[in-house]
Motif scaffolding. Structure first.
Motif, mmCIF file in Angstrom:
data_model
loop_
_atom_site.group_PDB
_atom_site.id
_atom_site.type_symbol
_atom_site.label_atom_id
_atom_site.label_comp_id
_atom_site.label_asym_id
_atom_site.label_seq_id
_atom_site.Cartn_x
_atom_site.Cartn_y
_atom_site.Cartn_z
ATOM 1 N N CYS A 1 24.606 93.071 2.593
ATOM 2 C CA CYS A 1 25.115 94.417 2.394
ATOM 3 C C CYS A 1 24.656 95.125 3.542
ATOM 4 O O CYS A 1 25.078 95.383 4.729
ATOM 5 C CB CYS A 1 24.652 95.023 1.174
ATOM 6 S SG CYS A 1 25.306 96.576 0.508
ATOM 7 N N GLY A 2 23.793 96.084 3.377
ATOM 8 C CA GLY A 2 23.150 97.300 4.027
ATOM 9 C C GLY A 2 24.006 98.164 4.567
ATOM 10 O O GLY A 2 24.181 98.825 5.437
ATOM 11 N N LEU A 3 25.160 98.296 3.536
ATOM 12 C CA LEU A 3 26.195 99.070 3.866
ATOM 13 C C LEU A 3 25.984 100.557 3.964
ATOM 14 O O LEU A 3 26.648 101.429 4.699
ATOM 15 C CB LEU A 3 27.335 98.828 2.473
ATOM 16 C CG LEU A 3 28.907 99.034 2.779
ATOM 17 C CD1 LEU A 3 29.167 98.461 4.423
ATOM 18 C CD2 LEU A 3 29.718 98.606 1.874
ATOM 19 N N TYR A 4 25.030 101.220 2.880
ATOM 20 C CA TYR A 4 24.868 102.646 2.913
ATOM 21 C C TYR A 4 24.246 102.935 4.131
ATOM 22 O O TYR A 4 24.522 103.924 4.695
ATOM 23 C CB TYR A 4 24.317 102.947 1.617
ATOM 24 C CG TYR A 4 25.137 102.904 0.386
ATOM 25 C CD1 TYR A 4 25.920 103.974 0.146
ATOM 26 C CD2 TYR A 4 25.214 101.756 -0.204
ATOM 27 C CE1 TYR A 4 26.752 104.244 -0.840
ATOM 28 C CE2 TYR A 4 26.139 101.878 -1.453
ATOM 29 C CZ TYR A 4 26.844 103.129 -1.702
ATOM 30 O OH TYR A 4 27.684 102.981 -2.950
ATOM 31 N N PRO A 5 23.225 102.251 4.633
ATOM 32 C CA PRO A 5 22.615 102.613 5.812
ATOM 33 C C PRO A 5 23.833 102.728 7.087
ATOM 34 O O PRO A 5 23.631 103.531 7.934
ATOM 35 C CB PRO A 5 21.584 101.687 6.138
ATOM 36 C CG PRO A 5 21.007 101.236 4.871
ATOM 37 C CD PRO A 5 22.481 101.228 4.049
ATOM 38 N N HIS A 6 24.384 101.544 6.953
ATOM 39 C CA HIS A 6 25.607 101.553 7.906
ATOM 40 C C HIS A 6 26.512 102.613 7.974
ATOM 41 O O HIS A 6 26.935 103.086 9.209
ATOM 42 C CB HIS A 6 26.325 100.085 7.914
ATOM 43 C CG HIS A 6 27.311 99.820 8.850
ATOM 44 N ND1 HIS A 6 27.187 99.373 10.074
ATOM 45 C CD2 HIS A 6 28.827 99.850 8.808
ATOM 46 C CE1 HIS A 6 28.144 99.553 10.710
ATOM 47 N NE2 HIS A 6 29.235 99.698 9.958
ATOM 48 N N SER B 1 30.344 98.829 15.403
ATOM 49 C CA SER B 1 31.614 99.155 14.952
ATOM 50 C C SER B 1 31.933 100.494 14.938
ATOM 51 O O SER B 1 31.021 101.191 15.368
ATOM 52 C CB SER B 1 31.797 98.697 13.293
ATOM 53 O OG SER B 1 31.028 99.421 12.441
ATOM 54 N N PHE B 2 33.118 100.793 14.686
ATOM 55 C CA PHE B 2 33.544 102.317 14.847
ATOM 56 C C PHE B 2 32.476 103.210 14.126
ATOM 57 O O PHE B 2 32.270 104.389 14.541
ATOM 58 C CB PHE B 2 34.967 102.551 14.214
ATOM 59 C CG PHE B 2 35.127 102.614 12.740
ATOM 60 C CD1 PHE B 2 35.371 103.724 12.022
ATOM 61 C CD2 PHE B 2 35.216 101.354 12.285
ATOM 62 C CE1 PHE B 2 35.450 103.660 10.737
ATOM 63 C CE2 PHE B 2 35.162 101.385 10.857
ATOM 64 C CZ PHE B 2 35.440 102.310 10.080
ATOM 65 N N ILE B 3 31.756 102.785 13.092
ATOM 66 C CA ILE B 3 30.771 103.737 12.463
ATOM 67 C C ILE B 3 29.293 103.580 13.251
ATOM 68 O O ILE B 3 28.701 104.574 13.210
ATOM 69 C CB ILE B 3 30.692 103.266 11.076
ATOM 70 C CG1 ILE B 3 32.014 103.404 10.220
ATOM 71 C CG2 ILE B 3 29.638 103.911 10.205
ATOM 72 C CD1 ILE B 3 32.254 102.741 9.072
ATOM 73 N N SER B 4 29.158 102.620 13.874
ATOM 74 C CA SER B 4 27.700 102.264 14.470
ATOM 75 C C SER B 4 26.634 102.420 13.808
ATOM 76 O O SER B 4 25.582 102.744 14.583
ATOM 77 C CB SER B 4 27.943 103.330 15.931
ATOM 78 O OG SER B 4 27.725 104.526 15.617
ATOM 79 N N GLY B 5 26.558 102.424 12.812
ATOM 80 C CA GLY B 5 25.152 102.262 12.084
ATOM 81 C C GLY B 5 24.559 101.104 12.134
ATOM 82 O O GLY B 5 25.197 100.130 12.852
ATOM 83 N N PRO B 6 23.345 100.523 11.563
ATOM 84 C CA PRO B 6 22.705 99.163 11.550
ATOM 85 C C PRO B 6 23.787 98.142 11.262
ATOM 86 O O PRO B 6 24.611 98.070 10.438
ATOM 87 C CB PRO B 6 21.646 99.305 10.585
ATOM 88 C CG PRO B 6 21.542 100.686 10.437
ATOM 89 C CD PRO B 6 22.876 101.246 10.405
ATOM 90 N N LEU C 1 22.622 90.034 7.523
ATOM 91 C CA LEU C 1 22.816 88.625 7.415
ATOM 92 C C LEU C 1 23.163 88.007 8.824
ATOM 93 O O LEU C 1 22.987 86.920 8.920
ATOM 94 C CB LEU C 1 24.179 88.363 6.743
ATOM 95 C CG LEU C 1 24.566 87.080 6.148
ATOM 96 C CD1 LEU C 1 23.218 86.479 5.336
ATOM 97 C CD2 LEU C 1 25.666 86.836 5.352
ATOM 98 N N TYR C 2 23.538 88.995 10.031
ATOM 99 C CA TYR C 2 23.430 88.494 11.449
ATOM 100 C C TYR C 2 22.201 87.786 11.500
ATOM 101 O O TYR C 2 22.206 86.624 12.363
ATOM 102 C CB TYR C 2 23.659 89.924 11.899
ATOM 103 C CG TYR C 2 25.208 89.663 12.199
ATOM 104 C CD1 TYR C 2 26.237 88.697 12.772
ATOM 105 C CD2 TYR C 2 26.057 90.667 11.809
ATOM 106 C CE1 TYR C 2 27.465 88.495 12.991
ATOM 107 C CE2 TYR C 2 27.547 90.812 11.979
ATOM 108 C CZ TYR C 2 28.161 89.794 12.908
ATOM 109 O OH TYR C 2 29.404 89.854 12.588
ATOM 110 N N ALA C 3 20.890 88.205 11.073
ATOM 111 C CA ALA C 3 19.702 87.615 11.603
ATOM 112 C C ALA C 3 19.912 86.217 11.029
ATOM 113 O O ALA C 3 19.252 85.317 11.774
ATOM 114 C CB ALA C 3 18.587 88.452 10.783
ATOM 115 N N ASP C 4 20.192 85.802 9.993
ATOM 116 C CA ASP C 4 20.177 84.449 9.430
ATOM 117 C C ASP C 4 21.261 83.609 10.197
ATOM 118 O O ASP C 4 21.074 82.548 10.367
ATOM 119 C CB ASP C 4 20.716 84.688 7.833
ATOM 120 C CG ASP C 4 19.610 85.353 7.267
ATOM 121 O OD1 ASP C 4 19.525 86.653 7.425
ATOM 122 O OD2 ASP C 4 19.157 84.786 6.235
ATOM 123 N N ILE C 5 22.493 84.347 10.360
ATOM 124 C CA ILE C 5 23.443 83.688 11.167
ATOM 125 C C ILE C 5 22.919 83.284 12.488
ATOM 126 O O ILE C 5 22.974 82.032 13.014
ATOM 127 C CB ILE C 5 24.936 84.418 11.375
ATOM 128 C CG1 ILE C 5 25.245 84.656 9.990
ATOM 129 C CG2 ILE C 5 25.769 83.716 12.202
ATOM 130 C CD1 ILE C 5 26.281 85.623 9.938
#
Ligand code: SF4
Length: 309
Positions: free
Chosen positions: A38-43, A216-221, A225-229
């Protein structure tokens, strides 16, 4: 003297099914904020969690009332509004119901937060007029939930759902296809279907894992999960694999289940919706029809859907 705001605070996100609802913000961001996927709210710009003052939320409700909106439903956010405190939540729910005659009041809620309220707390929520909770179940598989640091167990979900049902509060679960990755997808889906068969929620809403980048167009963090990928510990599911996950999930649901399963998000590759006890076979047939399309056509379709919130 502090001047009163003239516009209510807006929510960061809401369920698509609440698009007509009055949106009331009790908390900002997500207090938990640890789920790997997730991390959606900071993003989306809400970097930290905070609770709002009850008086400010009531003022927002007054503003919504003055705008004389025709909504018959109301929805509480952000991620886990019960973090404002049970007493405060109840005071706000009662106030809303006393000044605006909504027919339905719903809220996001974390399963672990509901579980901590136990039977009595949940009964109090129903008494204050809460009709439905939107819960991010994501998976019914303990291993998948642990890996993603969801902070809830299948047992916790089972107990909380039982108390909600006893109190007369409807349950709307979100299930996230792709959450097991290619390594664990079968177990993720089988255990999720098992939990749905056991808890019998009113709604299951299907989502697909959304991996967003910081550019992405919003440019937050970016999505954690990308770190795991990059480390090779999580392999994202393929688009076709996601469709097979949806098929297996519906196939494993009990044919007598009254649950309404809905793919009500544009990031789903295949949109099937229906009540399982009536529509299960039609839903499976629609997925099979899609999978019988020529490979090139399917690949083109996956490209057009893309990944988005
Ligand atoms: S999935 Fe829900 S609980 Fe987890 S970090 Fe995101 S908003 Fe918070």
């Amino acid at each position: 003297m502090k001047s009163k705001r003239e516009m209510p605070e807006t929510l960061i996100i809401r369920p698509p099914s609440e698009y007509r609802s009055l949106l009331v913000r009790l908390t900002r961001g997500c207090k938990w904020n640890r789920c790997r996927f997730c991390g959606l709210y900071p993003h989306l710009g809400e970097l930290t969690f905070s609770r709002r003052m009850v008086a400010d939320v009531k003022h927002d409700i007054d503003l919504l009332r003055q705008r004389n909106l025709k909504s018959e439903t109301a929805f509480f956010g952000d991620a886990d509004p019960l973090q404002i405190g049970l007493t405060e939540f109840i005071e706000i729910a009662r106030y809303l119901r006393s000044v605006i005659p909504v027919k339905r009041l719903t809220s996001y809620a974390r399963a672990s937060t509901l579980w901590k309220l136990k039977e009595n707390g949940i009964r109090d929520l129903a008494g204050a007029g809460l009709d439905r909770v939107h819960i991010g179940l994501e998976s019914g598989d303990a291993e998948t939930l642990n890996y993603h640091r969801k902070g809830q167990s299948p047992k916790m979900v089972e107990e909380a759902t039982e108390w909600l049902k006893e109190a007369g509060i409807e349950v709307s679960f979100y299930v996230l296809l792709g959450l097991g990755g290619r390594e664990n997808w079968q177990k993720h889906i089988r255990e999720t279907a098992r939990l749905i068969n056991k808890t019998k929620p009113e709604f299951v809403r299907i989502r697909r894992l959304w991996l967003y980048k910081s550019n992405s167009f919003i440019s937050g963090p970016e999505c954690p999960l990308y770190a795991d990928i990059r480390a090779g510990t999580f392999t994202p599911q393929t688009p076709e694999g996601t469709v097979h996950e949806l098929r297996l999930f519906i196939e494993m649901l009990d044919k007598y289940l009254a649950t309404l399963v809905i793919c009500d998000h544009s990031n789903n590759y295949v949109h099937v919706s229906g009540r399982i006890r009536e529509d299960k076979n039609d839903m499976l047939s629609a997925i099979d029809d899609f999978l019988r399309l020529p490979e090139q056509e399917r690949e083109q379709h996956y490209e057009t859907v893309g990944s988005r919130i």
